[in-house]
Enzyme design. Sequence first.
Site, PDB file in Angstrom:
ATOM      1  N   CYS A  62       0.829  -1.216   0.000  1.00  0.00           N
ATOM      2  CA  CYS A  62       0.000   0.000   0.000  1.00  0.00           C
ATOM      3  C   CYS A  62       0.864   1.266   0.000  1.00  0.00           C
ATOM      4  CB  CYS A  62      -0.907  -0.044   1.230  1.00  0.00           C
ATOM      5  SG  CYS A  62      -1.730   1.501   1.614  1.00  0.00           S
TER       6      CYS A  62
ATOM      7  N   CYS B  20       0.027   3.742   2.855  1.00  0.00           N
ATOM      8  CA  CYS B  20       0.524   3.172   4.121  1.00  0.00           C
ATOM      9  C   CYS B  20       1.996   3.519   4.304  1.00  0.00           C
ATOM     10  CB  CYS B  20       0.351   1.654   4.140  1.00  0.00           C
ATOM     11  SG  CYS B  20      -1.358   1.085   4.006  1.00  0.00           S
TER      12      CYS B  20
END
Length: 179
Positions: free
Chosen positions: A103, A106
Amino acid sequence: MALNLCISPKFKWVPSLDSASYSLRPSLGSCFGNINIASVSLSTTRSLSLRRSGSVSVRSSLETAGPTVTVGQVTEVNKDTFWPIVKAAGDKTVVLDMYTQWCGPCKVMAPKFQELSEKYLDVVFLKLDCNQDNRPLAKELGIKAVPTFKILKDNKVVKEVTGAKYDDLVDAIDKVRSS
């Protein structure tokens, strides 16, 4: 040197000898406060011997040590360590970063989350990789997107921030800390 011994039937946060980190430890009994320690020794049988000034000895098994959380750092958890750490935190605020390795947002939030852990020393910061192994916990916590930040108090999720929304996360942490 002084050591604060807390003994109870539940898991407790126990400060390490250097007071820089805490360990989750099961114990029995009650709190004794500070005890002056003359010597500390660690044997090959993994037990810790603390000798008080005089003839009284205190022994504790290191085999019973649970997960360790260091103040000012983010601790990686998994499906087995998450709930014991949350329960041991008691009434402290716990912030969980639910992320995945792939991600992009993230990865952007990870260093900011680390900075928050250094700023809020009264808050426990955890991160959970929502991989295949941790899928049951992610499902239990109701994750729908990553990153998702769950803020817990008294073993319950009280706030959630979805997405890489740093300002929203800071506001949510401040609200929970002040409640």
